[in-house]
Design an enzyme around this catalytic site. Structure first.
Site, PDB file in Angstrom:
ATOM      1  N   LYS A  72       0.820  -1.210   0.000  1.00 62.74           N
ATOM      2  CA  LYS A  72       0.000   0.000   0.000  1.00 62.74           C
ATOM      3  C   LYS A  72       0.861   1.271   0.000  1.00 62.74           C
ATOM      4  CE  LYS A  72      -4.094  -2.168   0.776  1.00 62.74           C
ATOM      5  NZ  LYS A  72      -3.785  -3.569   1.004  1.00 62.74           N
TER       6      LYS A  72
HETATM    7  C1  LIG Z   1      -4.438  -4.746   0.499  1.00 58.57           C
HETATM    8  C2  LIG Z   1      -3.662  -5.979   0.463  1.00 58.57           C
HETATM    9  C3  LIG Z   1      -3.963  -6.990  -0.459  1.00 58.57           C
HETATM   10  C4  LIG Z   1      -5.125  -6.910  -1.416  1.00 58.57           C
HETATM   11  O1  LIG Z   1      -4.939  -5.901  -2.365  1.00 58.57           O
HETATM   12  P1  LIG Z   1      -6.209  -5.348  -3.190  1.00 58.57           P
HETATM   13  O2  LIG Z   1      -5.680  -4.214  -3.987  1.00 58.57           O
HETATM   14  O3  LIG Z   1      -7.204  -4.903  -2.158  1.00 58.57           O
HETATM   15  O4  LIG Z   1      -6.724  -6.451  -4.010  1.00 58.57           O
HETATM   16  C5  LIG Z   1      -3.137  -8.104  -0.485  1.00 58.57           C
HETATM   17  N1  LIG Z   1      -2.100  -8.233   0.377  1.00 58.57           N
HETATM   18  C6  LIG Z   1      -1.791  -7.289   1.276  1.00 58.57           C
HETATM   19  C7  LIG Z   1      -0.645  -7.509   2.203  1.00 58.57           C
HETATM   20  C8  LIG Z   1      -2.553  -6.128   1.353  1.00 58.57           C
HETATM   21  O5  LIG Z   1      -2.241  -5.187   2.250  1.00 58.57           O
END
Ligand SMILES: *Cc1c(COP(=O)(O)O)cnc(C)c1O
Length: 498
Positions: free
Chosen positions: A113
């Site tokens: 993120k």
């Molecule tokens: C948010 C997240 C996901 C999923 O990603 P999306 O964009 O919501 O599909 C997968 N793994 C981790 C560690 C995340 O923080």
């Protein structure tokens, strides 16, 4: 380039307006009116550039109302050695012959993120200036754990903004919770919700579109925006790393120019994999997009049947950031696949809201099948994958990336496809050390988070991220929790009392 809403195709706004607003007033998501296309040589040329330069190149196609200088300022401020533990921003590890792990977690909060949330505050601040908005921006976030911390870190003490984060009380890992409740910054609020992530996200979506609240904000020279992946400013930065990784693999002679690769993404809200789809549509040579889910396998079923049905039990897993039954960004994919048909989207998503279910047309089913493979695994398979990869390749996976590796194994077995493959690794194993340790040692540990980190260090040899080890001595600042229907009054209270 202008942007439309998935529920109103006649809308025409700039990228900066889309970023400031976050979500369209009609409940739809903003999408660019067309997808820009690269030549393969454009992509190859990126191989010798720095990450911020690669990012600037991709952004220049989408953020056409930004100047070159503005984009450069944003990418250089976000992607640098002070924020990320590697100058390259992302790292690519080879798991085995032709299988590459794209590590997206070298940022300040140890999850992918950061790739978007480190730059979003810069994009947003620039967009606010550009659109002559003289209002305080209130960022509302619903988080399954990682977005919350990454957004807090990105927006902490950013002038002209406040940020409020809601997380499911029992739906995040102890480390994720500690990361959020110890957050510094005068403009931040963190609150637990007695419910799951979908409850948190629905609450936030309702508040966004509530006239009562938005009017009240207007009177007070404030406005909401979103740091969730419904915001285009979150999605655009995620397209970059797929293109960047490909360029780097060609540069290093690990793939040849124009060679197709598979991309595997552990998926929740469908943001990260949608970014990969965009990269493909822009001309990145991609064979299959492999969508990996945990036991909340609503997307696996959808890709395989064309029926989206959220009427099922929500399961809490060891990959909590993927515990989601309403994958918001799917709306963007379906809008594109339907030739930007807003009427159809309104029908399907209206049906999702009223009955929790919709079924797409045969032509969309065919498109889903040709572009995507959907698979899932449970917690036991996730643990087995962590153990197997640790033993065979001396590589330590986090629980989310392990879901991707497990599903990729199923894909390879059922198709025999030997195409080289990039697996998106979304979190550092240190964020989920309890499950990772249990997987590797076969024993459940009852020790405290920081003892587990130390133990994981002994086993993996990976440097412990400073941002996690310093939580040891950090003071908890936030203790609030509310029930599902109290989110609204909580926000009003925080914003307008005192
Ligand atoms: C948010 C997240 C996901 C999923 O990603 P999306 O964009 O919501 O599909 C997968 N793994 C981790 C560690 C995340 O923080």
């Amino acid at each position: 380039m202008f942007y439309k809403s998935t529920r109103n195709s006649s809308m025409k706004i700039t990228s900066s307006q889309a970023i400031v607003k976050g979500i369209s007033p009609d409940g739809g998501l903003f999408v660019p009116e067309e997808i820009p296309v690269f030549e393969i040589n454009d992509i190859m040329n990126l191989g010798n550039l720095s990450y911020p330069e690669r990012a600037a190149f991709v952004f220049s196609k989408f953020l056409t109302d930004f100047t070159k200088e503005e984009i450069k300022y944003c990418t250089e401020s976000a992607y640098n050695k002070e924020k990320f533990s590697t100058e390259k921003i992302t790292e690519i590890s080879t798991l085995c012959n032709g299988v590459y792990i794209l590590e997206l977690w070298h940022g300040p909060t140890c999850a992918f993120k950061d790739m978007a949330l480190q730059i979003l505050p810069y994009l947003l601040t620039a967009s606010v200036k550009k659109t002559n908005i003289d209002k305080e921006i209130i960022i509302l976030v619903a988080t399954s754990g990682d977005t919350g911390k990454a957004a807090l870190e990105g927006f902490s003490d950013v002038p002209g903004t406040r940020i409020m984060v809601f997380y499911p009380e029992n739906g995040v890992s102890p480390m994720q919770k500690l990361q959020m409740t110890t957050q510094d910054g005068e403009n931040v609020t963190v609150c637990a919700v007695k419910g799951n992530f979908d409850n948190c996200q629905n609450g936030v979506k309702e508040i966004f579109t509530s006239h009562e609240i938005t009017n009240k904000l207007k009177e007070n020279k404030m406005m909401f925006s979103s740091a969730n992946s419904i915001n285009w400013g979150r999605l655009a930065p995620q397209i970059i790393y797929y293109i960047s990784a490909y360029a780097e693999l060609v540069r290093d002679n690990r793939i040849t120019s124009g060679e197709k690769v598979n991309i595997v993404v552990p998926t929740g809200n469908f943001g990260n994999i949608l970014a990969a789809y965009y990269a493909k549509k822009m001309g990145l040579p991609v064979n299959k997009l492999i969508c990996a889910s945990n036991k909340n396998k609503v997307l696996t079923d959808f890709i395989n049947t064309g029926i989206y049905d959220r009427n099922r039990d929500f399961v809490t897993t060891i990959s909590p950031s993927m515990d989601i039954l309403i994958s918001s960004n799917l709306e963007r994919l379906l809008y594109i696949m339907n030739g930007y048909n807003d009427v159809q989207i309104k029908e399907w998503f209206g049906s999702l809201a009223s009955s929790g279910k919709y079924e797409v047309s045969q032509s969309v089913k065919d498109m889903l099948n040709s572009e995507f493979y959907g698979g899932c695994c449970d917690d036991i398979q996730t643990m087995e994958t962590i153990k197997r990869v640790y033993d065979e390749y001396s590589y330590t996976l986090d629980t989310h990336t392990a879901v991707a590796v497990s599903v990729y194994g199923d894909y390879k077995e059922s198709t025999g496809d030997m195409t080289k493959t990039i697996i998106a690794s979304t979190a550092s194993p240190y964020k989920f050390s309890e499950s990772v340790l249990e997987a590797i040692t076969g024993k459940s540990s009852v020790s405290d988070e920081f003892e587990m980190i130390d133990r994981l260090y002994e086993l993996s040899g990976y440097e412990i991220p400073k941002s996690l080890s310093e939580l040891r001595t950090k003071k908890i600042r936030f203790f609030d929790n509310v029930s599902i229907n109290e989110q609204k009054s909580y926000i009003l209270n925080k914003l307008f009392k005192n």
